[in-house]
Write a protein that holds these residues in place. Sequence first.
Motif, PDB file in Angstrom:
ATOM      1  N   PRO A  53       1.045  -0.998   0.198  1.00 25.51           N
ATOM      2  CA  PRO A  53      -0.182   0.162  -0.061  1.00 25.51           C
ATOM      3  C   PRO A  53       1.076   0.831  -0.266  1.00 25.51           C
ATOM      4  O   PRO A  53       1.768   1.503   0.778  1.00 25.51           O
ATOM      5  N   THR A  54       0.623   2.221  -0.470  1.00 24.46           N
ATOM      6  CA  THR A  54       1.181   3.718  -1.032  1.00 24.46           C
ATOM      7  C   THR A  54      -0.305   4.638  -0.169  1.00 24.46           C
ATOM      8  O   THR A  54      -0.971   4.439  -0.336  1.00 24.46           O
ATOM      9  N   LYS A  55       0.226   4.965   0.692  1.00 24.11           N
ATOM     10  CA  LYS A  55      -1.110   6.075   1.108  1.00 24.11           C
ATOM     11  C   LYS A  55      -2.467   5.030   2.316  1.00 24.11           C
ATOM     12  O   LYS A  55      -3.309   5.635   1.414  1.00 24.11           O
ATOM     13  N   GLY A  56      -1.647   3.740   2.624  1.00 19.10           N
ATOM     14  CA  GLY A  56      -2.702   3.250   3.284  1.00 19.10           C
ATOM     15  C   GLY A  56      -3.317   2.128   1.980  1.00 19.10           C
ATOM     16  O   GLY A  56      -5.012   1.570   2.315  1.00 19.10           O
ATOM     17  N   GLU A  88      -3.095  -0.824   6.841  1.00 15.91           N
ATOM     18  CA  GLU A  88      -2.100   0.116   7.585  1.00 15.91           C
ATOM     19  C   GLU A  88      -1.286  -1.293   7.481  1.00 15.91           C
ATOM     20  O   GLU A  88      -0.186  -1.663   8.112  1.00 15.91           O
ATOM     21  N   GLY A  89      -0.796  -2.503   6.694  1.00 17.04           N
ATOM     22  CA  GLY A  89       0.224  -3.331   6.373  1.00 17.04           C
ATOM     23  C   GLY A  89       0.164  -4.429   8.095  1.00 17.04           C
ATOM     24  O   GLY A  89       0.703  -5.328   8.123  1.00 17.04           O
ATOM     25  N   LYS A  90      -1.122  -4.798   8.279  1.00 13.41           N
ATOM     26  CA  LYS A  90      -1.582  -5.482   9.173  1.00 13.41           C
ATOM     27  C   LYS A  90      -2.673  -6.285   8.862  1.00 13.41           C
ATOM     28  O   LYS A  90      -3.520  -6.070   8.856  1.00 13.41           O
ATOM     29  N   PRO A  91      -2.881  -8.018   9.606  1.00 12.01           N
ATOM     30  CA  PRO A  91      -3.837  -8.244   9.694  1.00 12.01           C
ATOM     31  C   PRO A  91      -5.259  -7.184   9.708  1.00 12.01           C
ATOM     32  O   PRO A  91      -5.805  -6.861  10.802  1.00 12.01           O
ATOM     33  N   VAL A  92      -6.400  -7.674   8.761  1.00 16.83           N
ATOM     34  CA  VAL A  92      -7.445  -7.210   9.322  1.00 16.83           C
ATOM     35  C   VAL A  92      -8.613  -7.879   8.562  1.00 16.83           C
ATOM     36  O   VAL A  92      -8.311  -8.031   7.431  1.00 16.83           O
ATOM     37  N   LYS A  93      -9.985  -7.499   8.860  1.00 15.67           N
ATOM     38  CA  LYS A  93     -10.650  -7.603   7.759  1.00 15.67           C
ATOM     39  C   LYS A  93     -11.695  -6.492   7.832  1.00 15.67           C
ATOM     40  O   LYS A  93     -12.454  -6.063   8.130  1.00 15.67           O
TER      41      LYS A  93
END
Length: 174
Positions: A53-56, A88-93
């Motif tokens: 991600p660039t800028k999230g 944000e570069g971390k696990p998410v749902k």
Amino acid sequence: MKLSRSLIAAASLAVFSVTPALLAHAKTPQQLSAKIDGKLFESDDDGITYLIPTKGVLNLIASTKGASAYPPPKTLTDRLSIICRDFEGKPVKYQAKDFSNSGCEVKFIKGESKKPFGEPVAEYIVRDGKNMLEITAVNGKVIEGKFSFELRDTKTKAVLTITEGTFKAEDRQL
């Protein structure tokens, strides 16, 4: 010309010390598969593009297995594109609400035209429904996850379901 034992030992040591560094830069095999209206859709290592991600913004694109081969396949290929904001570069749902407020966009192109600017057989976009994208693991430049989507044809409004989606992708930008 005879090589001394110390020279051979030094050369061997150099090769074995460089090998782990080379392996550390090896590509992670990528895969993506899902059932699209009950039929298997697969992409292969060369057919997947994932951009950190660039800028999230998460960007994941996958084409039909073999679409990147040379010579290109004679049959039309399909392409799935997933873009989500606030990654944000971390696990998410991401759940249904994240797809209705433009947080995530999904597009499926069925039968991409081989002609520049040609029309595909069909183009589907995400609709309100049972949409889910889960990033289950993030390891450096590699992400893994699962997904399911409900899409609609932009012309006919026909519904297309994508279920049992899984992927593993690596950002291969320099």
